[in-house]
Design a protein around this motif. Structure first.
Motif, mmCIF file in Angstrom:
data_model
loop_
_atom_site.group_PDB
_atom_site.id
_atom_site.type_symbol
_atom_site.label_atom_id
_atom_site.label_comp_id
_atom_site.label_asym_id
_atom_site.label_seq_id
_atom_site.Cartn_x
_atom_site.Cartn_y
_atom_site.Cartn_z
ATOM 1 N N HIS A 12 10.832 8.952 -21.334
ATOM 2 C CA HIS A 12 10.464 8.148 -22.500
ATOM 3 C C HIS A 12 11.554 8.293 -23.556
ATOM 4 C CE1 HIS A 12 6.706 9.072 -20.403
ATOM 5 N NE2 HIS A 12 6.217 7.959 -20.929
ATOM 6 N N GLY A 13 12.073 7.177 -24.003
ATOM 7 C CA GLY A 13 13.078 7.213 -25.049
ATOM 8 C C GLY A 13 12.440 7.414 -26.406
ATOM 9 N N ILE A 14 13.207 7.160 -27.454
ATOM 10 C CA ILE A 14 12.701 7.284 -28.814
ATOM 11 C C ILE A 14 12.494 5.893 -29.397
ATOM 12 C CG2 ILE A 14 13.823 9.499 -29.190
ATOM 13 C CD1 ILE A 14 15.954 7.987 -30.821
ATOM 14 N N CYS A 15 11.540 5.797 -30.319
ATOM 15 C CA CYS A 15 11.256 4.544 -31.020
ATOM 16 C C CYS A 15 11.187 4.837 -32.511
ATOM 17 C CB CYS A 15 9.938 3.930 -30.546
ATOM 18 S SG CYS A 15 9.953 3.341 -28.849
ATOM 19 N N ILE A 16 11.864 4.019 -33.301
ATOM 20 C CA ILE A 16 11.830 4.229 -34.741
ATOM 21 C C ILE A 16 10.563 3.640 -35.355
ATOM 22 C CG2 ILE A 16 14.331 4.307 -34.894
ATOM 23 C CD1 ILE A 16 14.289 1.452 -35.905
ATOM 24 N N SER A 17 9.859 2.788 -34.594
ATOM 25 C CA SER A 17 8.573 2.240 -35.034
ATOM 26 C C SER A 17 7.855 1.695 -33.803
ATOM 27 C CB SER A 17 8.770 1.135 -36.078
ATOM 28 O OG SER A 17 9.324 -0.014 -35.487
ATOM 29 N N ALA A 18 6.608 1.316 -33.991
ATOM 30 C CA ALA A 18 5.822 0.816 -32.861
ATOM 31 C C ALA A 18 6.377 -0.497 -32.314
ATOM 32 C CB ALA A 18 4.366 0.637 -33.281
ATOM 33 N N GLU A 19 7.013 -1.307 -33.178
ATOM 34 C CA GLU A 19 7.532 -2.595 -32.743
ATOM 35 C C GLU A 19 8.954 -2.525 -32.221
ATOM 36 O OE1 GLU A 19 6.320 -2.005 -35.746
ATOM 37 O OE2 GLU A 19 4.298 -2.877 -35.558
ATOM 38 N N ALA A 20 9.630 -1.391 -32.410
ATOM 39 C CA ALA A 20 11.033 -1.277 -32.030
ATOM 40 C C ALA A 20 11.181 -1.030 -30.541
ATOM 41 C CB ALA A 20 11.692 -0.141 -32.805
ATOM 42 N N PRO A 21 12.252 -1.522 -29.928
ATOM 43 C CA PRO A 21 12.501 -1.243 -28.517
ATOM 44 C C PRO A 21 12.851 0.223 -28.316
ATOM 45 C CG PRO A 21 14.373 -2.378 -29.479
ATOM 46 C CD PRO A 21 13.292 -2.383 -30.517
ATOM 47 N N PRO A 22 12.415 0.843 -27.218
ATOM 48 C CA PRO A 22 12.749 2.249 -26.980
ATOM 49 C C PRO A 22 14.221 2.412 -26.621
ATOM 50 C CG PRO A 22 11.601 1.338 -25.089
ATOM 51 C CD PRO A 22 11.576 0.276 -26.144
ATOM 52 N N ILE A 23 14.795 3.531 -27.025
ATOM 53 C CA ILE A 23 16.187 3.844 -26.703
ATOM 54 C C ILE A 23 16.185 5.093 -25.826
ATOM 55 C CG2 ILE A 23 18.464 4.405 -27.610
ATOM 56 C CD1 ILE A 23 17.664 3.083 -30.212
ATOM 57 N N SER A 24 16.669 4.946 -24.607
ATOM 58 C CA SER A 24 16.709 6.075 -23.681
ATOM 59 C C SER A 24 18.108 6.661 -23.547
ATOM 60 C CB SER A 24 16.219 5.641 -22.291
ATOM 61 O OG SER A 24 17.034 4.588 -21.784
ATOM 62 N N HIS A 25 19.139 5.857 -23.832
ATOM 63 C CA HIS A 25 20.506 6.355 -23.670
ATOM 64 C C HIS A 25 21.481 5.492 -24.463
ATOM 65 C CE1 HIS A 25 19.991 3.220 -20.626
ATOM 66 N NE2 HIS A 25 21.297 3.014 -20.712
ATOM 67 N N LEU A 26 22.568 6.099 -24.880
ATOM 68 C CA LEU A 26 23.692 5.423 -25.514
ATOM 69 C C LEU A 26 24.960 5.896 -24.817
ATOM 70 C CD1 LEU A 26 22.738 5.814 -29.291
ATOM 71 C CD2 LEU A 26 22.478 3.766 -27.888
ATOM 72 N N LEU A 27 25.798 4.954 -24.420
ATOM 73 C CA LEU A 27 27.013 5.280 -23.677
ATOM 74 C C LEU A 27 28.228 4.748 -24.435
ATOM 75 C CD1 LEU A 27 25.797 4.206 -20.105
ATOM 76 C CD2 LEU A 27 25.526 6.427 -21.220
ATOM 77 N N PHE A 28 29.256 5.580 -24.556
ATOM 78 C CA PHE A 28 30.507 5.156 -25.175
ATOM 79 C C PHE A 28 31.639 5.904 -24.494
ATOM 80 C CE2 PHE A 28 33.970 5.475 -28.232
ATOM 81 C CZ PHE A 28 34.122 4.142 -28.599
ATOM 82 N N ALA A 29 32.515 5.169 -23.811
ATOM 83 C CA ALA A 29 33.644 5.751 -23.085
ATOM 84 C C ALA A 29 33.121 6.821 -22.118
ATOM 85 C CB ALA A 29 34.682 6.304 -24.058
ATOM 86 N N ASP A 30 33.567 8.064 -22.275
ATOM 87 C CA ASP A 30 33.101 9.126 -21.380
ATOM 88 C C ASP A 30 32.022 9.986 -22.019
ATOM 89 O OD1 ASP A 30 34.703 10.245 -23.258
ATOM 90 O OD2 ASP A 30 35.800 11.561 -21.887
ATOM 91 N N ASP A 31 31.442 9.523 -23.114
ATOM 92 C CA ASP A 31 30.354 10.248 -23.779
ATOM 93 C C ASP A 31 29.017 9.569 -23.480
ATOM 94 O OD1 ASP A 31 32.050 12.102 -24.878
ATOM 95 O OD2 ASP A 31 32.338 10.975 -26.729
ATOM 96 N N SER A 32 27.994 10.373 -23.286
ATOM 97 C CA SER A 32 26.649 9.855 -23.016
ATOM 98 C C SER A 32 25.641 10.636 -23.838
ATOM 99 C CB SER A 32 26.298 9.975 -21.528
ATOM 100 O OG SER A 32 27.256 9.321 -20.715
ATOM 101 N N ILE A 33 24.689 9.925 -24.411
ATOM 102 C CA ILE A 33 23.600 10.547 -25.158
ATOM 103 C C ILE A 33 22.281 10.088 -24.542
ATOM 104 C CG2 ILE A 33 22.511 10.851 -27.406
ATOM 105 C CD1 ILE A 33 25.123 10.167 -28.732
#
Length: 417
Positions: A12-33
């Motif tokens: 389960h990703g994070i949501c900033i509010s009930a209506e916001a889409p969930p965020i499970s990952h962010l990728l940039f170059a060779d970095d991953s969150i």
């Protein structure tokens, strides 16, 4: 694999509010969150995804460079268990990511220190070198200006710190060494003018900051389906559009800066495209209608000066009406504003709206003469403008002129006599 795991509710990703889409990952170059719940089950899912990725790609995840951050509500025992299962070190927070602070509080010192340190070190390394004026110009434009671009595209830099950056660069330009400070023969305002207007083309850090943030505002307008745009809409303007959005409750520092850039975009006349079958946002300063930082900066340096001049003219007309003056001769050393008023230029920007107000307001007088006067012949007004602090606003001098202006007044009287 991450999206499939989210869809199957394995993580389960994070949501900033009930209506916001969930965020499970962010990728940039060779970095991953990755964003998951602090449970052993979801930690095992992450480990399984990483092992499959390693087997398929032939690349290995560096656990020594990998860390985990927990929210405040996770108890110590749960933190230790999840960290051990992932095989990574726990840290309190990531102080920086891609060179920028991840958390910005009330104090902006964490941002200003980054820029100040980098700029001072770069210029200090060249201070002892023998550089010509041309060499210093190239160094300032290639190094000093580029160091601030990335940070200014994300955050609104405090005005007093922009003045400090200007002072650092000016000292490098005029100075000789640490023990001897060079005389500043020309003001930075003149040096920041384009070369075609007698300047050196150095940047005005305040206006360049706004032009860079305008790029983020433009993305919100023109790409509303992107993840970032959807998150910003849910968080700050769920019931209206970006151009009418307010600051809101407990806004981020980035959002405050973007809102300031939005006001600048109104001054710069963002309008609906006249040539497209569907209504789209159109940047009138470029032929293709797309926003560019370069065109915005050029217009900011000139247009905001015109805006200030037009505001002063409106203040003068209002003061004349309040004093019962019926015949007015309005003089200005800003030729673009005088020509715009005479030609009754039309537009949707705040500048053109102010011009329209000036024209309409002037109809109540018996006569109004719009006169352009060169700066050389406008020394009294120019001197008065420099005597009044900008933050004070409109000032009416009832008890005589400041001493520094008397010389210009005496000179004008000699010319008249």
């Amino acid at each position: 694999m991450l999206r499939r795991a989210v869809k199957n509710q394995a993580i389960h990703g994070i949501c900033i509010s009930a209506e916001a889409p969930p965020i499970s990952h962010l990728l940039f170059a060779d970095d991953s969150i990755f964003f998951v719940r602090a449970t052993i089950q979801e930690a095992d899912v992450v480990n399984d995804i990483l092992r499959k990725y390693e087997a398929a790609s032939g690349q290995l995840v560096s656990l020594e460079k990998t860390t985990v951050v927990f929210s405040r509500g996770v108890i110590r025992g749960q933190r230790d268990a999840v960290s051990a299962r992932l095989g990574v070190e726990e840290v309190r927070e990531h102080a920086r990511y891609l060179g920028l602070p991840t958390v910005v509080g009330r104090s902006k010192k964490v941002i200003t220190d980054i820029i100040r340190d980098k700029l001072s070190k770069r210029l200090q390394g060249w201070r002892e070198k023998i550089l010509s004026r041309a060499g210093k110009e190239v160094l300032i434009k290639a190094v000093a200006n580029s160091l601030t671009t990335y940070v200014m595209s994300v955050f609104k830099i405090p005005a007093n710190f922009c003045d400090e950056l200007r002072a650092i660069v000016a000292r490098f330009w005029w100075g000789h060494d640490e023990s001897k400070r060079g005389i500043h023969w020309v003001s930075w305002r003149k040096m920041a003018r384009p070369k075609g207007e007698g300047g050196l083309g150095f940047r005005d850090f305040r206006q360049f900051n706004l032009a860079l943030l305008g790029k983020q505002a433009w993305r919100l307008l023109t790409n509303p389906t992107s993840l970032w745009s959807r998150l910003m809409k849910v968080r700050y303007f769920p019931d209206n559009d970006f151009m009418t959005a307010r600051v809101g409750y407990n806004p981020s520092y980035t959002w405050r800066g973007i809102l300031e850039a939005r006001e600048v975009m109104r001054v710069l006349d963002v309008r609906i495209s006249p040539n497209k079958p569907l209504d789209i946002w159109y940047w009138g300063l470029e032929k293709d209608g797309l926003y560019t930082v370069r065109s915005a900066y050029k217009m900011l340096v000139g247009k905001l000066g015109d805006m200030a001049e037009a505001t002063a003219i409106m203040d003068g007309l209002e003061e004349a009406a309040a004093r019962g003056i019926r015949k007015v001769e309005m003089e200005s050393d800003c030729l673009p504003v005088i020509e715009a008023i005479r030609d009754k230029q039309l537009g949707r920007s705040m500048f053109h709206q102010l011009l329209d107000d000036i024209v309409k307001f002037s109809l109540q007088f018996e006569s109004v003469i719009w006169s352009y006067v060169s700066r050389v012949n406008n020394c009294v007004a120019h001197g008065l403008a420099h005597c009044i602090p900008r933050a004070v606003g409109k000032v009416v001098l009832e008890d005589g002129l400041p001493p520094s202006v008397n010389t210009a007044v005496a000179f004008d009287r000699l010319l008249i006599e």
